[in-house]
Design a protein around this motif. Structure first.
Motif, PDB file in Angstrom:
ATOM      1  N   ALA A 105       0.860  -1.191   0.000  1.00  0.00           N
ATOM      2  CA  ALA A 105       0.000   0.000   0.000  1.00  0.00           C
ATOM      3  C   ALA A 105       0.892   1.236   0.000  1.00  0.00           C
ATOM      4  CB  ALA A 105      -0.899  -0.001   1.225  1.00  0.00           C
ATOM      5  N   PHE A 106       0.629   2.151  -0.932  1.00  0.00           N
ATOM      6  CA  PHE A 106       1.393   3.389  -1.012  1.00  0.00           C
ATOM      7  C   PHE A 106       0.475   4.560  -0.669  1.00  0.00           C
ATOM      8  CE2 PHE A 106       3.827   0.449  -3.498  1.00  0.00           C
ATOM      9  CZ  PHE A 106       5.144   0.793  -3.243  1.00  0.00           C
ATOM     10  N   GLN A 107       0.956   5.468   0.180  1.00  0.00           N
ATOM     11  CA  GLN A 107       0.102   6.559   0.646  1.00  0.00           C
ATOM     12  C   GLN A 107       0.932   7.817   0.870  1.00  0.00           C
ATOM     13  OE1 GLN A 107      -2.583   5.455   3.763  1.00  0.00           O
ATOM     14  NE2 GLN A 107      -3.118   7.561   4.291  1.00  0.00           N
ATOM     15  N   ASP A 108       0.432   8.928   0.328  1.00  0.00           N
ATOM     16  CA  ASP A 108       1.052  10.221   0.579  1.00  0.00           C
ATOM     17  C   ASP A 108       0.892  10.567   2.058  1.00  0.00           C
ATOM     18  OD1 ASP A 108       1.992  12.942  -0.834  1.00  0.00           O
ATOM     19  OD2 ASP A 108       0.574  13.421   0.762  1.00  0.00           O
ATOM     20  N   ALA A 109       1.998  10.931   2.720  1.00  0.00           N
ATOM     21  CA  ALA A 109       1.926  11.231   4.150  1.00  0.00           C
ATOM     22  C   ALA A 109       3.108  12.076   4.573  1.00  0.00           C
ATOM     23  CB  ALA A 109       1.880   9.940   4.973  1.00  0.00           C
ATOM     24  N   ASP A 110       2.841  12.988   5.492  1.00  0.00           N
ATOM     25  CA  ASP A 110       3.845  13.822   6.122  1.00  0.00           C
ATOM     26  C   ASP A 110       4.342  13.096   7.374  1.00  0.00           C
ATOM     27  OD1 ASP A 110       5.294  15.738   7.514  1.00  0.00           O
ATOM     28  OD2 ASP A 110       3.778  17.309   7.323  1.00  0.00           O
ATOM     29  N   ALA A 111       5.645  12.932   7.506  1.00  0.00           N
ATOM     30  CA  ALA A 111       6.206  12.211   8.646  1.00  0.00           C
ATOM     31  C   ALA A 111       5.873  12.876   9.977  1.00  0.00           C
ATOM     32  CB  ALA A 111       7.719  12.100   8.500  1.00  0.00           C
ATOM     33  N   GLU A 112       5.549  14.161   9.945  1.00  0.00           N
ATOM     34  CA  GLU A 112       5.217  14.880  11.174  1.00  0.00           C
ATOM     35  C   GLU A 112       3.725  14.839  11.485  1.00  0.00           C
ATOM     36  OE1 GLU A 112       6.767  18.802  10.767  1.00  0.00           O
ATOM     37  OE2 GLU A 112       8.827  18.119  10.458  1.00  0.00           O
ATOM     38  N   ALA A 113       2.927  14.234  10.621  1.00  0.00           N
ATOM     39  CA  ALA A 113       1.484  14.124  10.845  1.00  0.00           C
ATOM     40  C   ALA A 113       0.989  12.855  10.152  1.00  0.00           C
ATOM     41  CB  ALA A 113       0.752  15.357  10.303  1.00  0.00           C
ATOM     42  N   LEU A 114       1.384  11.720  10.667  1.00  0.00           N
ATOM     43  CA  LEU A 114       1.062  10.450  10.029  1.00  0.00           C
ATOM     44  C   LEU A 114      -0.435  10.163  10.120  1.00  0.00           C
ATOM     45  CD1 LEU A 114       4.080   8.377  11.392  1.00  0.00           C
ATOM     46  CD2 LEU A 114       3.775   9.215   9.051  1.00  0.00           C
ATOM     47  N   PRO A 115      -1.081   9.843   9.001  1.00  0.00           N
ATOM     48  CA  PRO A 115      -2.543   9.680   8.971  1.00  0.00           C
ATOM     49  C   PRO A 115      -2.994   8.274   9.369  1.00  0.00           C
ATOM     50  CG  PRO A 115      -1.688   9.460   6.756  1.00  0.00           C
ATOM     51  CD  PRO A 115      -0.502   9.745   7.644  1.00  0.00           C
ATOM     52  N   PHE A 116      -2.531   7.822  10.534  1.00  0.00           N
ATOM     53  CA  PHE A 116      -2.856   6.478  10.989  1.00  0.00           C
ATOM     54  C   PHE A 116      -3.229   6.522  12.471  1.00  0.00           C
ATOM     55  CE2 PHE A 116       0.540   6.159   7.760  1.00  0.00           C
ATOM     56  CZ  PHE A 116      -0.174   5.506   6.758  1.00  0.00           C
ATOM     57  N   PRO A 117      -4.102   5.609  12.906  1.00  0.00           N
ATOM     58  CA  PRO A 117      -4.477   5.561  14.323  1.00  0.00           C
ATOM     59  C   PRO A 117      -3.301   5.156  15.207  1.00  0.00           C
ATOM     60  CG  PRO A 117      -6.059   4.357  12.953  1.00  0.00           C
ATOM     61  CD  PRO A 117      -4.867   4.652  12.092  1.00  0.00           C
ATOM     62  N   ASP A 118      -3.452   5.403  16.497  1.00  0.00           N
ATOM     63  CA  ASP A 118      -2.439   4.995  17.465  1.00  0.00           C
ATOM     64  C   ASP A 118      -2.219   3.487  17.394  1.00  0.00           C
ATOM     65  OD1 ASP A 118      -2.682   7.625  18.185  1.00  0.00           O
ATOM     66  OD2 ASP A 118      -3.469   7.252  20.190  1.00  0.00           O
ATOM     67  N   GLN A 119      -0.968   3.095  17.574  1.00  0.00           N
ATOM     68  CA  GLN A 119      -0.573   1.686  17.657  1.00  0.00           C
ATOM     69  C   GLN A 119      -1.081   0.860  16.467  1.00  0.00           C
ATOM     70  OE1 GLN A 119      -0.281  -0.201  21.550  1.00  0.00           O
ATOM     71  NE2 GLN A 119      -1.218   1.623  22.494  1.00  0.00           N
ATOM     72  N   SER A 120      -0.904   1.408  15.270  1.00  0.00           N
ATOM     73  CA  SER A 120      -1.372   0.730  14.052  1.00  0.00           C
ATOM     74  C   SER A 120      -0.367  -0.269  13.488  1.00  0.00           C
ATOM     75  CB  SER A 120      -1.673   1.763  12.958  1.00  0.00           C
ATOM     76  OG  SER A 120      -2.694   2.643  13.347  1.00  0.00           O
ATOM     77  N   PHE A 121       0.909  -0.156  13.906  1.00  0.00           N
ATOM     78  CA  PHE A 121       1.959  -0.940  13.251  1.00  0.00           C
ATOM     79  C   PHE A 121       2.840  -1.653  14.278  1.00  0.00           C
ATOM     80  CE2 PHE A 121       0.770   2.488  10.413  1.00  0.00           C
ATOM     81  CZ  PHE A 121       0.605   1.819   9.201  1.00  0.00           C
ATOM     82  N   ASP A 122       3.320  -2.810  13.870  1.00  0.00           N
ATOM     83  CA  ASP A 122       4.278  -3.549  14.694  1.00  0.00           C
ATOM     84  C   ASP A 122       5.681  -2.984  14.544  1.00  0.00           C
ATOM     85  OD1 ASP A 122       2.518  -5.919  15.554  1.00  0.00           O
ATOM     86  OD2 ASP A 122       2.303  -5.917  13.366  1.00  0.00           O
ATOM     87  N   VAL A 123       5.982  -2.503  13.340  1.00  0.00           N
ATOM     88  CA  VAL A 123       7.320  -2.005  13.024  1.00  0.00           C
ATOM     89  C   VAL A 123       7.193  -0.738  12.185  1.00  0.00           C
ATOM     90  CG1 VAL A 123       9.500  -2.500  11.828  1.00  0.00           C
ATOM     91  CG2 VAL A 123       8.324  -4.328  13.076  1.00  0.00           C
ATOM     92  N   VAL A 124       8.024   0.251  12.498  1.00  0.00           N
ATOM     93  CA  VAL A 124       8.142   1.463  11.683  1.00  0.00           C
ATOM     94  C   VAL A 124       9.589   1.557  11.214  1.00  0.00           C
ATOM     95  CG1 VAL A 124       8.011   3.983  11.654  1.00  0.00           C
ATOM     96  CG2 VAL A 124       6.301   2.659  12.922  1.00  0.00           C
TER      97      VAL A 124
END
Length: 280
Positions: A105-124
């Motif tokens: 999945a590819f998504q435009d996103a600003d690293a200072e305002a990530l458009p994802f809910p809290d605790q969405s990922f196991d690894v960043v």
């Protein structure tokens, strides 16, 4: 254009960080970073091993560029979301993923305002990407926010004294960085990362080297001057005498770091491979 520099001044709170970010975005959108970025693929592979990435995990690649860490995670059958604020780089990452048959999945996103809910990922993950955000505290907080408790943040960041760190310092003599903005090279200093993550994570890792291998020093300069946005923009912003002086200084830097004696260019570039684990 915000470039790494030796020290930060205390005026960051008064800066228009949005304007600085816009200039950065324009710099990274110029040229074609993928030409340079694709040569760094081994860093993404090594980083995925360092975080002990599993096929069952959901992974976010922040400031992914053309997708080196993204592809490395996809090769390990993880569920990957690749983000950047430069659409053309996401397009290059998408092309690479499709060519290799990966579902990403590819998504435009600003690293200072990530458009994802809290605790969405196991690894960043981020390879030579998030380190260039103008608001370092915000970027670190966002990565911590979206990773699960016990999850890992894997980072590859050029060190201040590295080949690339010194390249930006050289450019900074001609195009001074925005006053008050912290140096991106601080991300390559382990002692900077613990306070940056606010005691909400444990920070470990090790120093590594990526070896730049080009046909010659002149070939390296041709590629970076044509395709690497910050270098391209720096030369474009200077008048002819200053451009000649900058080129001479970069030539001297290339000579200092080149370990090859056969006419080719081989330069180790030190970076800090950080593993940041979120506490409960």
């Amino acid at each position: 254009m915000n470039l790494p520099h030796a020290a930060a001044t205390p005026a960051a709170s008064t800066l228009d960080l949005g304007t600085i970010k816009g200039r950065q975005q324009a710099a990274w959108s110029s040229g074609d970073y993928a030409v340079v970025g694709n040569t760094l693929q081994i860093v993404g592979e090594t980083l995925c091993e360092a975080v002990d990435l599993r096929s069952t995990e959901r992974v976010l690649d922040v400031a992914a560029g053309s997708g080196n860490a993204t592809l490395a995670a996809a090769r390990r059958f993880a569920d990957v979301v690749s983000t950047d604020y430069v659409a053309s780089l996401l397009d290059r990452g998408r092309e690479r993923a499709e060519a290799d048959g990966f579902s990403v999945a590819f998504q435009d996103a600003d690293a200072e305002a990530l458009p994802f809910p809290d605790q969405s990922f196991d690894v960043v993950l981020s390879t030579f990407g998030v380190m260039f955000t103008p608001n370092q505290d915000k970027a670190a907080a966002e990565m911590l926010r979206v990773v699960k408790v016990g999850g890992r943040i894997g980072l590859a960041n050029w060190t201040p004294e590295s080949f690339i760190g010194q390249l930006f310092r050289t450019i900074g003599k001609y195009i001074p960085p925005a006053p008050g903005v912290k140096s991106p090279a601080l991300w390559g200093n382990p002692q900077h990362l613990e306070p940056l993550f606010g005691g909400k994570a444990t920070v470990g890792g090790q120093m590594r080297h990526f070896v730049f291998r080009y046909r010659s020093a002149a070939h390296w300069l041709e590629i970076f001057r044509t395709y690497y946005g910050p270098v391209l923009k720096a030369f474009a912003a200077l008048d002819p005498p200053a451009r000649n002086s900058l080129e001479a200084d970069i030539d001297a830097l290339l000579t200092r770091f080149n370990t090859a004696r056969d006419g080719s260019f081989v330069a180790p570039g030190e970076y800090f491979e950080a593993i940041v684990t979120r506490k409960g």
